[in-house]
Design a protein around this motif. Structure first.
Motif, short mmCIF file in Angstrom:
data_model
loop_
_atom_site.label_atom_id
_atom_site.label_comp_id
_atom_site.label_asym_id
_atom_site.label_seq_id
_atom_site.Cartn_x
_atom_site.Cartn_y
_atom_site.Cartn_z
N SER A 44 1.30 -1.08 0.12
CA SER A 44 0.05 0.45 0.08
C SER A 44 1.08 1.13 0.04
N TYR A 75 -7.81 1.27 8.03
CA TYR A 75 -7.49 0.34 7.82
C TYR A 75 -6.57 -0.45 9.02
N TYR A 134 -3.36 -5.38 1.75
CA TYR A 134 -4.47 -4.18 1.79
C TYR A 134 -5.69 -4.53 0.59
#
Length: 408
Positions: free
Chosen positions: A269, A314, A408
């Motif tokens: 990411s 996240y 991710y």
């Protein structure tokens, strides 16, 4: 009368001299004509020779061209294997006097740099390794280093293939060949490790494993570069134990090829990297440990990683845990979720890197991978000398404990 005779003599003399002159003139004309004829003939011969020589040169050139064309037409053209495929054929695998030998033929193609092999019994992989070859062409042999003293005497399945690196750096592999070979000197039964956890991984080199069906026609499941598979591991030894592809499962007990065959399915990411870069220069870490809920300063490297993850959403999405301790919170979470890779991998941006300063296997520090280039891992770390800083380490450094690989 005398005068007439004298005149006649004089006239005769003149006529004689005149005739001699004429004769000389005529001879001169004849000589000139002969000379000119000879000269013309000589000139003609020279020109003729020149034309002849020119013709010979043309013939020689034409003959040379014809010879080259004939040579090219008759010259054998080396047969090249299809792109990414070696022509190497494995002819046999035999055990004799406690030594297992594979015989292979490179055919008309390039010699393999390595011979790869794996051993299984009743669909369960029990050994694999790689042999560096001599690089010679033609029919060759290599010794397969199989620890027979650890194997029960029985018939085993052995898969063997060649691998090389092309001029463009891409891997080239041969077909995979399977053999049944009597191996083993031990009286003990084979011990299969316990399957403990699974990971979604990507195949980064061609491989194969034996399925539960032991018939050789249907037993081999081939893995291609780029395939996504479920890999079950023995976490204690970090060895691949069990593989599932498209619902087809089989044992593949491997330590030596774990990092060569598979990569964790983690694309990385850039978003979390950009957030971390925006914090470079911060000293003391107050925004991060206070956000976590601490009333005063603590060792804040994990708080920094958690804060960056939170800014990207996240933590809320369950991609990265909220943790303040590396060894007891962060590292166990990634291992339990099958998202842990050892220090020897080449990480993607956004991987969570854990450090082991004491060399005792304990995670003492954590940061975020910025990038990995030319064998160097570049990181952004909080609480690095009490500040947010960029650091770098060689791939596989003893200071690296391992990587958490967020989905991710």
């Amino acid at each position: 009368m005398r005068k007439l005779r004298k005149k006649s003599r004089i006239q005769k003399k003149k006529n004689f001299e005149k005739g001699e002159f004429y004769n000389k003139v005529q001879i001169g004309h004849v000589m000139r004509w002969i000379f000119m004829s000879v000269n013309i003939s000589h000139t003609f011969n020279i020109e003729k020779k020149r034309r002849y020589a020119k013709m010979l040169r043309k013939k020689r050139i034409l003959c040379s061209m014809l010879a080259v064309m004939t040579l090219l037409c008759n010259m054998p053209v080396p047969v090249q294997a299809a792109e990414g495929v070696l022509q190497t054929e494995v002819l046999s695998v035999r055990e004799e006097d406690g030594q297992v030998t594979a015989v292979y033929d490179t055919k008309e193609g390039k010699a393999p740099d390595q011979i790869l092999y794996a051993v299984s019994k009743d669909g369960q992989f029990v050994w694999d390794s790689i042999v560096e070859t001599s690089g010679k062409s033609g029919k060759q042999y290599c010794v397969l280093d199989i620890p027979e003293e650890t194997l029960e005497r029985d018939q085993y399945d052995v898969v063997v293939w060649g691998q090389s690196k092309g001029e463009d750096g891409e891997k080239q592999t041969s077909e995979i060949y399977a053999f049944k070979v009597n191996l083993g000197t031990s009286a003990d039964n084979l011990v299969i490790p316990v399957v403990q956890s699974s990971k979604t991984m990507v195949v980064n080199m061609p491989f194969a494993y034996i399925t539960k069906d032991t018939s050789m026609e249907e037993a081999i499941c081939y893995l291609k570069e780029g395939d996504t598979v479920q890999v079950y591991t023995d976490t204690e030894e970090n060895a691949v134990v069990y593989v599932t592809k498209d619902g087809i499962s089989g044992y593949m007990y491997s330590r030596s090829l774990t990092n060569k065959v598979f990569d964790l399915h983690g694309a990385g990411s850039d978003e979390i990297v950009e957030v971390a870069k925006s914090q470079l220069g911060n000293v003391g870490g107050a925004p991060y440990w206070s956000w976590y809920g601490f009333n005063g300063r603590v060792e804040w490297c994990a708080c920094f990683v958690s804060w960056c993850a939170s800014q990207c959403g996240y933590i809320e999405a369950g991609v990265i845990p909220k943790f303040a301790h590396c060894e007891f919170q962060g590292k166990p979470w990634f291992i339990a979720n099958g998202q842990w890779m050892d220090r020897n991998c080449e990480p993607e941006p956004g991987y969570i890197i854990f450090f082991d300063w004491g060399g005792d296997g304990t995670a003492d520090h954590v940061g975020i991978v910025e990038k990995c280039e030319n064998g160097i891992v570049y990181t952004i770390e909080g609480n690095s000398s009490d500040a947010c800083k960029q650091r770098s380490y060689p791939v596989g450094s003893s200071k690296i404990n391992g990587y958490g690989v967020p989905a991710y």
